[in-house]
Write an enzyme that holds these catalytic residues in place. Structure first.
Site, PDB file in Angstrom:
ATOM      1  N   CYS A  14     -10.627  -3.013  -4.478  1.00  0.00           N
ATOM      2  CA  CYS A  14      -9.690  -4.027  -4.989  1.00  0.00           C
ATOM      3  C   CYS A  14     -10.439  -5.238  -5.530  1.00  0.00           C
ATOM      4  O   CYS A  14     -10.038  -5.833  -6.534  1.00  0.00           O
ATOM      5  CB  CYS A  14      -8.695  -4.436  -3.906  1.00  0.00           C
ATOM      6  SG  CYS A  14      -7.476  -3.141  -3.563  1.00  0.00           S
TER       7      CYS A  14
ATOM      8  N   CYS B 200     -10.209  -4.773   0.107  1.00  0.00           N
ATOM      9  CA  CYS B 200     -11.311  -3.810   0.162  1.00  0.00           C
ATOM     10  C   CYS B 200     -12.204  -3.969  -1.076  1.00  0.00           C
ATOM     11  O   CYS B 200     -11.849  -4.661  -2.040  1.00  0.00           O
ATOM     12  CB  CYS B 200     -10.772  -2.381   0.259  1.00  0.00           C
ATOM     13  SG  CYS B 200     -10.219  -1.693  -1.323  1.00  0.00           S
TER      14      CYS B 200
ATOM     15  N   GLU C  75      -2.977  -4.605  -3.110  1.00  0.00           N
ATOM     16  CA  GLU C  75      -3.489  -5.485  -4.167  1.00  0.00           C
ATOM     17  C   GLU C  75      -3.525  -4.767  -5.505  1.00  0.00           C
ATOM     18  O   GLU C  75      -3.114  -5.294  -6.532  1.00  0.00           O
ATOM     19  CB  GLU C  75      -4.916  -5.956  -3.820  1.00  0.00           C
ATOM     20  CG  GLU C  75      -5.022  -6.775  -2.556  1.00  0.00           C
ATOM     21  CD  GLU C  75      -5.251  -5.930  -1.299  1.00  0.00           C
ATOM     22  OE1 GLU C  75      -4.699  -4.817  -1.199  1.00  0.00           O
ATOM     23  OE2 GLU C  75      -5.987  -6.403  -0.414  1.00  0.00           O
TER      24      GLU C  75
ATOM     25  N   CYS D 240      -4.065   0.649  -2.506  1.00  0.00           N
ATOM     26  CA  CYS D 240      -3.904  -0.591  -1.741  1.00  0.00           C
ATOM     27  C   CYS D 240      -2.814  -1.473  -2.353  1.00  0.00           C
ATOM     28  O   CYS D 240      -2.504  -1.373  -3.543  1.00  0.00           O
ATOM     29  CB  CYS D 240      -5.209  -1.388  -1.743  1.00  0.00           C
ATOM     30  SG  CYS D 240      -6.521  -0.636  -0.777  1.00  0.00           S
TER      31      CYS D 240
ATOM     32  N   ASN E  85       0.851  -1.199   0.000  1.00  0.00           N
ATOM     33  CA  ASN E  85       0.000   0.000   0.000  1.00  0.00           C
ATOM     34  C   ASN E  85       0.883   1.244   0.000  1.00  0.00           C
ATOM     35  O   ASN E  85       1.973   1.271   0.587  1.00  0.00           O
ATOM     36  CB  ASN E  85      -1.026  -0.005   1.135  1.00  0.00           C
ATOM     37  CG  ASN E  85      -0.459  -0.182   2.513  1.00  0.00           C
ATOM     38  OD1 ASN E  85       0.594  -0.787   2.695  1.00  0.00           O
ATOM     39  ND2 ASN E  85      -1.141   0.346   3.507  1.00  0.00           N
ATOM     40  N   ILE E  86       0.388   2.258  -0.691  1.00  0.00           N
ATOM     41  CA  ILE E  86       1.147   3.508  -0.849  1.00  0.00           C
ATOM     42  C   ILE E  86       0.188   4.652  -0.524  1.00  0.00           C
ATOM     43  O   ILE E  86      -0.744   4.921  -1.292  1.00  0.00           O
ATOM     44  CB  ILE E  86       1.669   3.651  -2.296  1.00  0.00           C
ATOM     45  CG1 ILE E  86       2.515   2.425  -2.681  1.00  0.00           C
ATOM     46  CG2 ILE E  86       2.477   4.943  -2.441  1.00  0.00           C
ATOM     47  CD1 ILE E  86       2.843   2.327  -4.173  1.00  0.00           C
ATOM     48  N   GLU E  87       0.385   5.251   0.642  1.00  0.00           N
ATOM     49  CA  GLU E  87      -0.550   6.300   1.084  1.00  0.00           C
ATOM     50  C   GLU E  87      -0.085   7.682   0.627  1.00  0.00           C
ATOM     51  O   GLU E  87       1.001   7.840   0.069  1.00  0.00           O
ATOM     52  CB  GLU E  87      -0.712   6.221   2.603  1.00  0.00           C
ATOM     53  CG  GLU E  87      -1.330   4.875   3.013  1.00  0.00           C
ATOM     54  CD  GLU E  87      -1.641   4.767   4.489  1.00  0.00           C
ATOM     55  OE1 GLU E  87      -1.183   5.611   5.282  1.00  0.00           O
ATOM     56  OE2 GLU E  87      -2.356   3.814   4.854  1.00  0.00           O
TER      57      GLU E  87
END
Ligand code: THU
Length: 160
Positions: free
Chosen positions: A117, A114, A79, A77, A66-68
């Site tokens: 995804c 989620c 995935e 996310c 995940n890359i916020e």
């Protein structure tokens, strides 16, 4: 269901009538890779780190984390990171994905994908033949088909 998977404590939901198509050793490889990818998670806002390993039908494995983002909305996310890496390299056929996630301190629970995804998975994967492996460790896993986690989903076929 493969009895060997049961012996190995792999939980398969009772309504999974499908034979698992991915070899056991490959499942473990995917879970290990997902744990490896979790180390790269960029999650300074939620503190929740997720790793994924996506198995393409050609045998290649695409990792994702995940890359916020400070603006929150652009966050991605693990995935989808894995899917978009693969698709952007021309790979569109997939067999399985392993997902591990939890707070920085460690993975304590299963981390299910989620809704967004699941929708991305439905774009490229067969509901009955794509396997979603949730893991807490190499030993503790749950395996679902996409159809189980995304029943009555909207997919490209609905546009025909
Ligand atoms: N997240 C994932 O990467 N995959 C999941 O399956 C669940 C949630 C991320 C999104 C966000 O960066 C953080 O975990 C907390 O929701």
């Amino acid at each position: 269901m493969d009895t060997k998977l049961k012996e190995k404590n792999v939980q398969v939901p009772s309504n999974n009538i499908h034979n698992f198509l991915v070899a056991e050793s490959l499942i473990d490889e995917l879970v290990k890779k997902a744990f490896g990818m979790r180390q790269y998670a960029y999650a300074p806002y939620s503190g929740f780190k997720v790793g994924a390993a996506l198995l393409a039908k050609n045998g290649d494995i695409y990792g994702g984390c995940n890359i916020e983002n400070a603006a929150y909305g652009p966050s991605n996310c693990a995935e989808r990171t894995a899917f978009f890496k693969a698709v952007s390299e021309g790979v569109r056929e997939f067999a399985a994905i392993a997902i591990v996630g939890g707070p920085e301190s460690g993975v304590k629970d299963f981390c299910a994908p989620c809704g967004v995804c699941r929708q991305v998975m439905a774009e490229f994967c067969s509901p009955d033949e794509f396997y979603i492996i949730l893991a807490k460790s190499i030993e503790e896993k749950k395996i679902y088909t996409l159809a189980q986690l995304f029943p009555e989903g909207f997919s490209p076929e609905n546009l025909n």
